[in-house]
Design an enzyme around this catalytic site. Structure first.
Site, PDB file in Angstrom:
ATOM      1  N   GLU A 174     -20.781  29.772  78.753  1.00  0.00           N
ATOM      2  CA  GLU A 174     -19.481  29.743  78.858  1.00  0.00           C
ATOM      3  C   GLU A 174     -19.255  28.102  79.272  1.00  0.00           C
ATOM      4  OE1 GLU A 174     -16.895  31.255  76.547  1.00  0.00           O
ATOM      5  OE2 GLU A 174     -18.460  32.758  75.952  1.00  0.00           O
ATOM      6  N   HIS A 250     -12.596  33.687  82.278  1.00  0.00           N
ATOM      7  CA  HIS A 250     -13.254  32.558  82.937  1.00  0.00           C
ATOM      8  C   HIS A 250     -12.943  32.128  84.375  1.00  0.00           C
ATOM      9  CE1 HIS A 250     -13.811  30.552  78.329  1.00  0.00           C
ATOM     10  NE2 HIS A 250     -15.486  31.632  78.760  1.00  0.00           N
ATOM     11  N   CYS A 371      -8.837  23.689  80.716  1.00  0.00           N
ATOM     12  CA  CYS A 371      -9.686  24.545  79.108  1.00  0.00           C
ATOM     13  C   CYS A 371     -10.140  22.851  78.987  1.00  0.00           C
ATOM     14  CB  CYS A 371      -9.146  25.202  78.324  1.00  0.00           C
ATOM     15  SG  CYS A 371      -8.758  26.489  79.282  1.00  0.00           S
TER      16      CYS A 371
HETATM   17  O1  SUG Z   1     -12.088  31.416  74.270  1.00  0.00           O
HETATM   18  N1  SUG Z   1      -9.596  30.716  73.144  1.00  0.00           N
HETATM   19  C1  SUG Z   1     -10.411  30.396  73.967  1.00  0.00           C
HETATM   20  C2  SUG Z   1      -9.984  29.844  75.270  1.00  0.00           C
HETATM   21  C3  SUG Z   1     -10.615  28.762  75.890  1.00  0.00           C
HETATM   22  C4  SUG Z   1     -10.292  28.392  76.835  1.00  0.00           C
HETATM   23  N2  SUG Z   1     -11.720  27.674  78.245  1.00  0.00           N
HETATM   24  C5  SUG Z   1     -11.003  27.985  79.657  1.00  0.00           C
HETATM   25  N3  SUG Z   1     -10.879  28.689  80.313  1.00  0.00           N
HETATM   26  N4  SUG Z   1     -12.011  27.050  79.863  1.00  0.00           N
HETATM   27  C6  SUG Z   1     -11.559  31.189  73.837  1.00  0.00           C
HETATM   28  O2  SUG Z   1     -10.630  32.581  74.504  1.00  0.00           O
HETATM   29  C7  SUG Z   1      -8.714  31.182  71.109  1.00  0.00           C
HETATM   30  C8  SUG Z   1      -8.382  31.385  69.432  1.00  0.00           C
HETATM   31  C9  SUG Z   1      -7.637  32.241  68.155  1.00  0.00           C
HETATM   32  O3  SUG Z   1      -7.059  33.139  69.089  1.00  0.00           O
HETATM   33  O4  SUG Z   1      -7.028  32.260  67.452  1.00  0.00           O
HETATM   34  C10 SUG Z   1      -9.948  31.015  71.538  1.00  0.00           C
HETATM   35  O5  SUG Z   1     -10.617  31.014  71.123  1.00  0.00           O
END
Ligand code: SUG
Length: 448
Positions: A174, A250, A371
């Site tokens: 990730e 994460h 993020c």
């Molecule tokens: O991968 N949310 C992302 C959020 C990523 C956050 N990144 C870090 N913490 N670095 C994920 O879960 C949600 C999309 C939706 O539900 O429409 C989403 O993909």
């Protein structure tokens, strides 16, 4: 030679919506099906970029992706014209259309892992695009991510790019969300800290029971090998599986580091003391004095951390050596978190100031300030070799806000995703964007 940490923020794409796609991510699950506002989301992100630039930080921008991803839908058996592909997916498999429309590439902390040149064997800055293979909607990001990064960091004398790891759960990667770099100065050799959620090949490691551990030890080790990092320059640590089961999908939801400082929750890791000792020892060998701030659970619970995104903050070094923490508005709304932060900044420690940003559109999908940015430490020569089109400036900010206002909708619901017009709007906007950012042809509709 001077060195900088440059933050490249993901520009929110025109299809930003709440698809409820990320099991294990509390915000994504709980805001599923709400109407989103892509225009507001993109403008909130741009405002943060502009504010950091105005504070004197070097700020860059990372382009969003082409959505809906018609090619992904074709690979799943939907055929016909692009409009027919979208129509058929909407009729037979709405969840797949929703996944192919996600603007999730905005969370560029998941785009790649980056190792600065001072740490790598060949003295180049290394990038490995993350396979994001835990979720379908994210697993389709890396081919375009690689092309965009290639267009931003094109000079092979300074930049090396690696393709995403094999796309299997055993090498779930990730990117920078589970990677932190500590150093005395951005231009000096540092220690890269890789945090994994489970081991895929060794059953002796514990694993979460409820939610997936997205990052494996073996993926982190492979990235460290690809980048040519030395044994003295890496520390691998396991995330506490119990916090993954509470929504910490994460490591950057429970810890953030910068320079010689790690700011983390008391429950973030397994074997915390041994891990901190290893960081202290390896950084001391680099001439750096490692420090950690552990936030006690009796002041801020894991649930507080997950809901407020206290640790999904940006920890930035200011010219006077003190640090600034960029947090989302949700931290101010949580009395325990806010009072902890007041105490922290008045305690005389390294973190002296907190700045609050409204990033609600992204936050509702589980994406806070950290993020939204990919950190790249660069020396002056390397910075000069970056495509200048992606470095934020006052005129670029004006152009991008104008571009968003011209092309983005201010409301998007699930039913809107079936509108074939949305694809055309997205392509028109992105075609213009590649010219604004001087990226050349990076999108499937531009190269096929
Ligand atoms: O991968 N949310 C992302 C959020 C990523 C956050 N990144 C870090 N913490 N670095 C994920 O879960 C949600 C999309 C939706 O539900 O429409 C989403 O993909």
């Amino acid at each position: 030679m001077k060195s900088f940490e440059v933050n490249f923020d993901g520009l929110v794409g025109p299809t930003h919506n709440y698809g409820g796609l990320s099991f294990g991510n509390v915000a994504s699950q709980s805001n599923s099906q709400q109407a989103s506002n892509p225009k507001e989301a993109a403008l909130q992100g741009l405002e943060k970029m502009k504010a950091l630039m105005d504070m004197g930080f070097v700020q860059g921008v990372l382009a969003p992706q082409e959505r809906p991803d018609v090619a992904a839908l074709r690979s799943l058996g939907f055929s016909g014209t692009d409009a027919q592909v979208i129509e058929r997916a909407a009729k037979d498999a709405m969840p797949l259309l929703v996944a192919s429309c996600s603007a999730s590439s905005m969370w560029v902390a998941n785009a790649a892992t980056v190792s600065p040149s001072a740490d790598t064997a060949d003295g180049r800055v290394h990038f490995t695009a993350a396979n994001l293979n835990c979720k379908f909607h994210r697993s389709i990001e890396h081919p375009t991510t690689s092309r965009v990064l290639g267009a931003m960091f094109a000079d092979q004398q300074h930049f090396a790019h690696h393709a995403a790891l094999p796309a299997v759960a055993q090498f779930g990667d990730e990117g920078a969300a589970n990677h932190t770099r500590f150093c005395r100065d951005y231009g000096e050799a540092g220690v890269e800290f890789f945090v994994y959620g489970r081991s895929a090949f060794d059953s002796r490691y514990p694993a979460p029971q409820k939610y997936p551990a997205r990052q494996t030890l073996e993926a982190s080790q492979a990235v460290a090998r690809l980048h040519g990092l030395s044994e003295e320059g890496v520390v691998f640590a396991q995330q506490n599986p119990a916090v993954i089961d509470q929504g910490v999908f994460h490591n950057d939801v429970i810890a953030v580091g910068n320079g010689e400082l790690l700011f983390h929750h008391q429950d973030a890791f397994l074997n915390t003391e041994a891990m901190l000792d290893e960081l202290r020892r390896k950084l001391a060998a680099r001439g750096a004095t490692f420090e950690s701030i552990s936030v006690p659970r009796d002041q801020v619970t894991v649930d507080d951390a997950v809901r407020s995104y206290l640790f999904n903050s940006q920890l930035l070094s200011r010219a006077d050596g003190s640090m600034l923490l960029i947090v989302p508005e949700e931290c101010r709304a949580n009395p325990r978190v806010w009072s902890y932060l007041q105490g922290l900044t008045s305690a005389g420690g390294p973190i002296r100031e907190v700045k609050v940003f409204d990033l609600k559109q992204s936050m509702q999908n589980g994406g806070g300030p950290a993020c939204l940015r990919l950190r790249v430490a660069l020396n002056e020569t390397e910075l000069a070799a970056v495509n200048p089109g992606v470095i934020m400036s006052a005129p670029l900010y004006d152009t991008l806000t104008g571009w968003v206002n011209k092309h983005y909708r201010d409301a998007l619901r699930e039913s809107d995703l079936a509108d074939p017009q949305l694809l055309l709007e997205c392509r028109t906007a992105l075609d213009e964007l590649t010219q604004i950012l001087k990226l050349g042809s990076v999108y499937p509709f531009q190269i096929n």
